[in-house]
Enzyme design. Structure first.
Site, mmCIF file in Angstrom:
data_model
loop_
_atom_site.group_PDB
_atom_site.id
_atom_site.type_symbol
_atom_site.label_atom_id
_atom_site.label_comp_id
_atom_site.label_asym_id
_atom_site.label_seq_id
_atom_site.Cartn_x
_atom_site.Cartn_y
_atom_site.Cartn_z
ATOM 1 N N SER A 177 37.799 40.793 33.745
ATOM 2 C CA SER A 177 36.534 41.535 33.777
ATOM 3 C C SER A 177 36.058 41.660 32.338
ATOM 4 C CB SER A 177 36.798 42.932 34.344
ATOM 5 O OG SER A 177 35.733 43.812 34.064
ATOM 6 N N TYR A 202 41.474 50.925 35.045
ATOM 7 C CA TYR A 202 40.932 49.572 35.303
ATOM 8 C C TYR A 202 40.925 48.756 34.009
ATOM 9 C CZ TYR A 202 37.673 46.045 37.240
ATOM 10 O OH TYR A 202 37.073 44.876 37.670
HETATM 11 N N1 LIG Z 1 32.192 43.367 41.329
HETATM 12 C C1 LIG Z 1 32.175 43.470 40.006
HETATM 13 O O1 LIG Z 1 31.213 43.976 39.419
HETATM 14 C C2 LIG Z 1 33.339 42.939 39.189
HETATM 15 C C3 LIG Z 1 33.167 42.817 37.808
HETATM 16 C C4 LIG Z 1 34.217 42.303 37.036
HETATM 17 C C5 LIG Z 1 35.402 41.924 37.636
HETATM 18 N N2 LIG Z 1 35.547 42.065 38.985
HETATM 19 C C6 LIG Z 1 36.821 41.633 39.568
HETATM 20 O O2 LIG Z 1 36.567 40.524 40.418
HETATM 21 C C7 LIG Z 1 37.561 40.469 41.449
HETATM 22 C C8 LIG Z 1 36.873 40.331 42.797
HETATM 23 O O3 LIG Z 1 36.102 41.497 43.057
HETATM 24 P P1 LIG Z 1 34.823 41.530 44.025
HETATM 25 O O4 LIG Z 1 33.668 41.923 43.212
HETATM 26 O O5 LIG Z 1 34.737 40.296 44.834
HETATM 27 O O6 LIG Z 1 35.228 42.804 44.934
HETATM 28 P P2 LIG Z 1 35.545 42.929 46.497
HETATM 29 O O7 LIG Z 1 36.051 44.296 46.714
HETATM 30 O O8 LIG Z 1 34.364 42.487 47.292
HETATM 31 O O9 LIG Z 1 36.700 41.834 46.735
HETATM 32 C C9 LIG Z 1 38.011 42.056 46.323
HETATM 33 C C10 LIG Z 1 38.918 41.576 47.433
HETATM 34 O O10 LIG Z 1 40.274 41.792 47.003
HETATM 35 C C11 LIG Z 1 40.996 42.244 48.118
HETATM 36 N N3 LIG Z 1 42.176 43.011 47.750
HETATM 37 C C12 LIG Z 1 42.227 44.196 47.107
HETATM 38 N N4 LIG Z 1 43.487 44.628 47.019
HETATM 39 C C13 LIG Z 1 44.262 43.688 47.621
HETATM 40 C C14 LIG Z 1 45.655 43.566 47.832
HETATM 41 N N5 LIG Z 1 46.513 44.516 47.452
HETATM 42 N N6 LIG Z 1 46.119 42.454 48.454
HETATM 43 C C15 LIG Z 1 45.259 41.495 48.879
HETATM 44 N N7 LIG Z 1 43.923 41.572 48.708
HETATM 45 C C16 LIG Z 1 43.424 42.661 48.090
HETATM 46 C C17 LIG Z 1 40.021 43.130 48.872
HETATM 47 O O11 LIG Z 1 40.440 43.325 50.209
HETATM 48 C C18 LIG Z 1 38.719 42.382 48.723
HETATM 49 O O12 LIG Z 1 38.448 41.525 49.805
HETATM 50 C C19 LIG Z 1 38.401 41.729 41.285
HETATM 51 O O13 LIG Z 1 39.580 41.418 40.575
HETATM 52 C C20 LIG Z 1 37.507 42.634 40.456
HETATM 53 O O14 LIG Z 1 38.250 43.587 39.716
HETATM 54 C C21 LIG Z 1 34.540 42.566 39.775
#
Ligand SMILES: NC(=O)c1ccc[n+]([C@@H]2O[C@H](COP(=O)([O-])OP(=O)(O)OC[C@H]3O[C@@H](n4cnc5c(N)ncnc54)[C@H](O)[C@@H]3O)[C@@H](O)[C@H]2O)c1
Length: 276
Positions: A160, A173
């Site tokens: 991130s 985080y």
């Molecule tokens: N959305 C944002 O703004 C953003 C920004 C920077 C980084 N990220 C990172 O990107 C990645 C994806 O996030 P996203 O935006 O698609 O969010 P999201 O919540 O839509 O998707 C994350 C997925 O990870 C799965 N997950 C969580 N814990 C889990 C576990 N213990 N075992 C298996 N699966 C699990 C969830 O069920 C979900 O489907 C994450 O690592 C997040 O931290 C997101």
């Protein structure tokens, strides 16, 4: 997607993706399938611990599988937990017996809970470390031996902008995502001898279900604790957030032959927010 000679870039390859039920993980699955890869994936697809946004469902996971199959590729997607190393190892072995091997890994599963330093709890800190750090380590440990067997491959760890700079009101985080930056370099150093590349991707804000439910309200509430810190995620470009496809573009590049001499790199897709 075909190159100038008409060849799909990942034809015959197999990609293992965590957090594949929705959001960025789904976008990576569909994009890498379009490039020619069969997809193996895992997602909790159930209640996420303590998050203010909506949790994914088994129906979400089935939808990702259908989207991969619509690209003409095979999908082996399972409900499971990245905190369960044995479960990940079993899925990786099953994928190898069904699809013949593993070539690409995208460790994408993660959670994010806004909380000021003094509202945070031991549970919030522990869950971020268990899922965002140990879960990523588990993913690499379960899959990398199969890439070694294949004679090479590419691993992308999803961090991130909070893994380069910091995200306010998220000590837990920020800590977890900085750990991924270091883990990327450390795995890249040792796995390089097996021609396995390891890079991290650092999104800024992304339009995904992580922003659903009460997430935005909670971010505004925590911003109120110290408004000076609130704009730290502001990009230089006019769009505030990326689409999940824009993050998938970066992942598709890193796992392709176009990035064949890129390893231990930390690629931001944040419109410049890391330098704001
Ligand atoms: N959305 C944002 O703004 C953003 C920004 C920077 C980084 N990220 C990172 O990107 C990645 C994806 O996030 P996203 O935006 O698609 O969010 P999201 O919540 O839509 O998707 C994350 C997925 O990870 C799965 N997950 C969580 N814990 C889990 C576990 N213990 N075992 C298996 N699966 C699990 C969830 O069920 C979900 O489907 C994450 O690592 C997040 O931290 C997101």
């Amino acid at each position: 997607m075909a190159d100038v000679e008409g060849n799909a870039k990942l034809e015959g390859k197999v990609a293992f993706i965590t957090g594949v039920a929705r959001g960025q993980g789904r976008a990576h699955a569909v994009r890498l399938a379009r490039e020619g890869a069969d997809i193996v994936g895992v997602d909790l697809a159930g209640p996420l611990p303590g998050v203010p946004y909506e949790s994914p469902t088994p129906e979400d996971l089935r939808e990702t599988a259908a989207l991969v199959e619509a690209e003409g590729k095979r999908a082996l997607l399972r409900q499971g937990d990245v905190r369960d190393l044995d479960g990940l190892k079993a899925l990786a072995s099953e994928a190898v017996s069904q699809f013949g091997g593993l070539d690409v890994v995208v460790a994408n599963a993660g959670i994010c809970i806004p909380a000021t330093w003094d509202e945070s709890t031991p549970e919030i800190f522990r869950d971020h470390i268990d899922i965002n750090v140990t879960g990523v380590w588990n993913t690499v440990m379960a899959t990398a031996p199969h890439l070694v067997t294949r004679g090479g491959g590419s691993i992308v760890l999803i961090s991130s902008y909070a893994g380069k700079k910091m995200q306010p009101f998220m000590v837990h985080y920020t800590t977890s995502k900085h750990a991924i930056t270091g883990m990327t370099r450390a795995f890249a150093a040792e796995l390089g001898a097996h021609d396995i590349r390891v890079n991290s991707v650092h999104p800024g804000a992304v339009d995904s279900p992580m922003g659903s439910g009460d997430m935005r309200t909670r971010i505004e509430q925590t911003n109120g604790a110290n408004p000076r810190l609130a704009p730290m995620g502001t990009p230089f470009l006019n769009e505030y957030s990326a689409s999940t496809d824009q993050i998938a573009d970066a992942v598709a590049f890193l796992v392709s032959d176009q990035a064949s001499f890129i390893t231990a790199e930390h690629l931001s897709v944040d419109g410049g927010a890391q330098y704001f």
